[in-house]
Scaffold this active site. Structure first.
Site, short mmCIF file in Angstrom:
data_model
loop_
_atom_site.label_atom_id
_atom_site.label_comp_id
_atom_site.label_asym_id
_atom_site.label_seq_id
_atom_site.Cartn_x
_atom_site.Cartn_y
_atom_site.Cartn_z
CG ASN A 248 8.33 -92.26 -17.96
OD1 ASN A 248 7.77 -91.30 -18.52
ND2 ASN A 248 8.42 -93.45 -18.53
CG LEU A 249 11.18 -85.84 -16.77
CD1 LEU A 249 10.65 -85.41 -15.41
CD2 LEU A 249 12.68 -85.59 -16.85
CG ASP B 4 7.30 -103.36 -14.97
OD1 ASP B 4 6.45 -102.46 -15.14
OD2 ASP B 4 7.63 -104.16 -15.85
CD GLU C 207 4.94 -93.12 -18.47
OE1 GLU C 207 5.00 -94.24 -19.02
OE2 GLU C 207 5.01 -92.97 -17.22
#
Length: 482
Positions: free
Chosen positions: A196-197, A264, A199
């Protein structure tokens, strides 16, 4: 252009998920006052719900898309670990679990009025002693699967993920990773990662402009020896980035209820699509729609093939093959919908020539619940009931037309030799609501007595005046004669 025919192949995908397994526990209640002890709400708990979390939720999402899925990971030798085993068995997920003397990772959420009040985490990270059996277990399992998903929540299960990826690649498997470690080199050799952004930024990605995102992502991929990245960007959607191109997909979210587990769902959908040979971009298009569906639900939820196919039909396709749930999966899908709290409505008929009256009737029937099941007379049954000149359209064509309607979720045949009523089907399905046309009475509706005895409802819907298959056929015959 993506071909929706791939949805009919979902049950051919074989995917192994490896990673941090958790139990998500939800305590649900009402809150009407503030505690006198501290400025916090008092929640009166009236329901507890346990769900598979972490890597187990990825596996659950994959299974809900009809793919075969195995799960390899670590649980504690405790009650919560047993609960996970039971749920995996109930979901028909092939469990390959290593037991540790550490407790099962558990996340407890308190929910009031559909809002999360607090989350409590119970966890002790796993170490080398807990994970030493993973490589041998993975080696044994790899021949059974086409694709491997590593679900890393940074809880210790994947401390040696680089060597595990190397194992999978040597076995010729496609590898997808949901990363949590800041050093992406830990995932060297992977075919695709899904940060995600936040991370991405933690790993060294730059987000000041689209050009910065693309160039820094390519540098990170090159340095880490990773083929491509699906960057999830919240309200900005997603981007697939590799060394030659960047493809953006705007968010398809109608209403956000809870983002829990959305990542997920994304990697699960990507895995199923990639296991069936779809490109990164085609897979991401569908995963983007899946994310938009799942965030509108409360808690770590899943997306069904029907929901996903409807979204694809509506938003991506101008033409294509219509999705029909495989016959052998229909009752499982209905069971999953009921488990999710959805109300099942049932009606039946021949539906030989679909007309405006049918459309109105089916839309009204669907409005009485969440999912509509149509029992459809077999061809032989119609011939016995209507005469040798019927049906006009064979069963497969009638079923295709019905399932193309937004109001119809599933079509199930009935009408074997000597039994042209849907009673056996109704008793098997046990619908919450049984519906028939307004020309019936309660006493003449097949299955009404049995449905009412189980606590279900029986509803009658008025037909549209002047609309009937018989009248349509008569009109066609008159035109043909003239």
């Amino acid at each position: 252009m993506m071909d929706i025919a791939v949805f009919n192949q979902f049950d051919q995908a074989k995917i192994l998920v490896v990673g941090d397994i958790m139990l998500d526990r939800y305590l649900v209640g009402d809150s009407q006052r503030i505690s006198p002890e501290a400025p916090v709400p008092v929640v009166k708990i009236n329901n507890q719900n346990d769900k598979l979390g972490g890597a187990a939720n990825v596996a659950r999402n994959i299974r809900y898309l009809d793919a075969s899925v195995g799960l390899l990971g670590i649980i504690g030798d405790d009650e919560n670990g047993e609960r996970i085993k039971t749920q995996l068995h109930e979901e028909n997920i092939n469990a390959h679990l290593i037991k540790s003397n550490k407790p099962t990772i558990t996340k407890l959420r308190v929910i009031s009025r559909k809002q999360q009040v607090v989350r409590l985490d119970f966890e002790t990270p796993f170490d080398q002693g807990d994970t030493q059996a993973l490589p041998d277990a993975l080696e044994t399992l790899l021949p059974q699967y086409d694709l491997v998903v590593f679900s890393d929540y940074n809880k210790g299960t994947l401390n040696n993920i680089e060597s595990l990826i190397e194992q999978a690649k040597k076995a010729g498997k496609t590898v997808l990773v949901d990363p949590k470690q800041a050093n992406l080199a830990a995932y060297s050799g992977a075919d695709l990662i899904t940060p995600n952004l936040s991370e991405f930024v933690l790993a060294g990605g730059l987000v000041e402009s689209e050009e910065d995102i693309a160039s820094s992502a390519r540098q990170l991929l090159k340095s880490a020896n990773i083929a491509s990245m699906l960057l999830t960007r919240s309200e900005q959607g997603m981007s697939v980035i590799n060394q030659t191109e960047k493809t953006d997909f705007p968010a398809k979210v109608r209403e956000v209820s809870d983002v829990t587990g959305a990542g997920d769902t994304v990697i699960a959908t990507m895995a199923v699509m990639k296991a069936l040979g779809q490109s990164d971009s085609s897979a991401a298009e569908v995963a983007n729609l899946a994310a938009g569906i799942v965030v509108a639900k409360l808690g770590a939820e899943v997306v069904s093939p029907e929901e996903l196919a409807a979204a694809v039909n509506e938003q991506l396709l101008t033409h294509g093959t219509h999705y029909q749930c495989p016959a052998e999966q229909v009752f499982r899908h209905i069971s999953l919908a009921r488990k999710a709290g959805e109300k099942i409505v049932f009606t039946n008929g021949c539906f030989d020539i679909l007309h405006a009256g049918h459309i109105s009737y089916l839309e009204k029937a669907k409005s009485l619940g969440h999912r509509l099941v149509v029992g459809l007379n077999s061809d032989d049954s119609i011939s016995r009931l209507k005469g040798p000149s019927r049906p006009i359209n064979e069963f497969a064509h009638r079923a295709t037309l019905l399932t193309a309607l937004k109001s119809v979720d599933w079509v199930i045949p009935f009408g074997g030799e000597g039994n042209d009523t849907p009673l056996d089907l109704i008793n098997t399905l046990q619908p919450d609501v049984l519906v028939k046309g307004g020309d019936y009475t309660l006493e003449t509706i097949v299955g009404a007595k049995e449905t009412l005895a189980r606590g279900g409802e029986v509803k009658m819907i008025e037909f549209v005046n002047g609309c009937s298959t018989t009248k349509t056929i008569e009109k066609i015959q008159k035109i043909a004669i003239s």
